[in-house]
Design an enzyme around this catalytic site. Structure first.
Site, PDB file in Angstrom:
ATOM      1  N   LYS A  97       3.582  -0.174 -10.596  1.00 13.84           N
ATOM      2  CA  LYS A  97       2.454  -0.462 -10.754  1.00 13.84           C
ATOM      3  C   LYS A  97       2.061  -0.708 -12.225  1.00 13.84           C
ATOM      4  O   LYS A  97       0.995  -1.272 -12.809  1.00 13.84           O
ATOM      5  CB  LYS A  97       1.116   0.217 -10.303  1.00 13.84           C
ATOM      6  CG  LYS A  97       1.003   0.057  -8.506  1.00 13.84           C
ATOM      7  CD  LYS A  97       0.085   0.868  -8.167  1.00 13.84           C
ATOM      8  CE  LYS A  97      -0.195   0.655  -6.606  1.00 13.84           C
ATOM      9  NZ  LYS A  97      -1.461   1.531  -5.989  1.00 13.84           N
TER      10      LYS A  97
ATOM     11  N   ASP B 266       1.130   8.145   1.999  1.00 10.44           N
ATOM     12  CA  ASP B 266       0.354   7.410   1.137  1.00 10.44           C
ATOM     13  C   ASP B 266      -0.740   7.042   1.722  1.00 10.44           C
ATOM     14  O   ASP B 266      -1.808   7.020   1.126  1.00 10.44           O
ATOM     15  CB  ASP B 266       1.030   6.108   0.712  1.00 10.44           C
ATOM     16  CG  ASP B 266       0.589   5.413  -0.301  1.00 10.44           C
ATOM     17  OD1 ASP B 266      -0.267   5.975  -1.080  1.00 10.44           O
ATOM     18  OD2 ASP B 266       1.055   4.229  -0.518  1.00 10.44           O
TER      19      ASP B 266
ATOM     20  N   HIS C  74       6.005   0.084   1.452  1.00 12.65           N
ATOM     21  CA  HIS C  74       4.730  -0.565   1.956  1.00 12.65           C
ATOM     22  C   HIS C  74       4.985  -1.776   3.071  1.00 12.65           C
ATOM     23  O   HIS C  74       4.161  -2.548   3.236  1.00 12.65           O
ATOM     24  CB  HIS C  74       4.181  -1.650   0.748  1.00 12.65           C
ATOM     25  CG  HIS C  74       3.068  -0.811  -0.125  1.00 12.65           C
ATOM     26  ND1 HIS C  74       2.054  -0.247   0.507  1.00 12.65           N
ATOM     27  CD2 HIS C  74       3.151  -0.466  -1.318  1.00 12.65           C
ATOM     28  CE1 HIS C  74       1.219   0.352  -0.384  1.00 12.65           C
ATOM     29  NE2 HIS C  74       1.791   0.114  -1.487  1.00 12.65           N
TER      30      HIS C  74
END
Length: 251
Positions: free
Chosen positions: A120, A198, A170
């Site tokens: 990120k 998460d 993800h």
């Protein structure tokens, strides 16, 4: 006369025998010295290998701590995400152990949990801190962060398994995740574990767009996602291992 010849021969034989013995002893002593030199060389080589291994481990630790510091600095900019990676790592380790992963494997999964959002750093801050829904363009940028994170840690040979976990954390059980659209057991186990941890931490944490969910709400959410976006078995394990701690945290 014959006695003198016999004595002379006996003395000559004795001298030859003595010379042979001394030569043999000299060879034995040389062999002993050679063996001692080999033993010392082996001991030195072994110590060198131990020292090299220690140095390598210290280097690994230093590199990992530097990356962790970078990830923590990224989180520290936002009060809502501060401590997120540490909590994900701790929960991921517990779920991994409950799933039968070896302690060493659980450690790798936990380390990947610590660094799962490192990518990120490539996402603009206005996108990261946006309080409302992201636009399609912003989502396209956000979906790159697992790839960026995996690329950052990929050069670390000792963390090859961790890089794979970071890249795929993800992905979704039904194949609707990113970056590669993997589904089911094609998603690495470590990635599936980090994904559950998460999601759990996100649900039980305050965010700019909502307050944390209660324990009951979190359990219902995970149960609804089980077998759809999350691995059903791992979601159930997550609910089980957080049964005590989460009740306190969600109050």
């Amino acid at each position: 006369m014959a006695g003198s010849v016999a004595l002379s021969q006996a003395l000559s034989y004795a001298r030859d025998l003595k010379s042979l013995y001394e030569t043999s002893r000299a060879r034995e002593r040389e062999l002993e010295r050679a063996q001692e030199r080999l033993r010392l060389a082996y001991a030195q080589s072994r110590q060198y290998a131990v020292d090299l291994r220690k140095t390598y481990r210290r280097l690994q630790h230093a590199i990992f701590q530097s990356l962790l510091g970078l990830a923590n600095a990224l989180e520290a900019k936002d009060a809502y995400t501060r401590g997120h990676s540490e909590r994900v790592a701790a929960l991921a380790r517990r779920v991994a152990l409950a799933a039968g992963v070896s302690p060493a494997g659980a450690d790798t999964i936990a380390q990947a949990g610590l660094l799962h959002d490192l990518g990120k750093i490539s996402v603009p801050e206005q996108v990261l801190r946006k309080p409302g829904p992201l636009s399609d363009e912003e989502w396209a940028v956000m979906r790159q962060h697992p790839i960026v994170g995996a690329r950052i840690v990929a050069p670390l040979e000792f963390f090859a398994d961790g890089a794979i976990i970071v890249r795929h954390h993800h992905e979704r059980h039904d194949g609707s995740g990113y970056p590669d659209g993997l589904r089911g057991e094609l998603i690495p186990l470590g990635s599936r574990i980090v994904a559950v941890a998460d999601v759990y931490d996100a649900l039980t944490s305050d965010r700019p767009y909502r307050s944390r969910l209660s324990r009951d709400e979190t359990v219902r959410w995970l149960q609804a996602a089980a077998g759809r976006t999350l691995d059903a078995h791992l979601a159930a394990l997550c609910i089980r291992v957080t049964d005590d701690a989460a009740a306190e945290r969600a109050v």
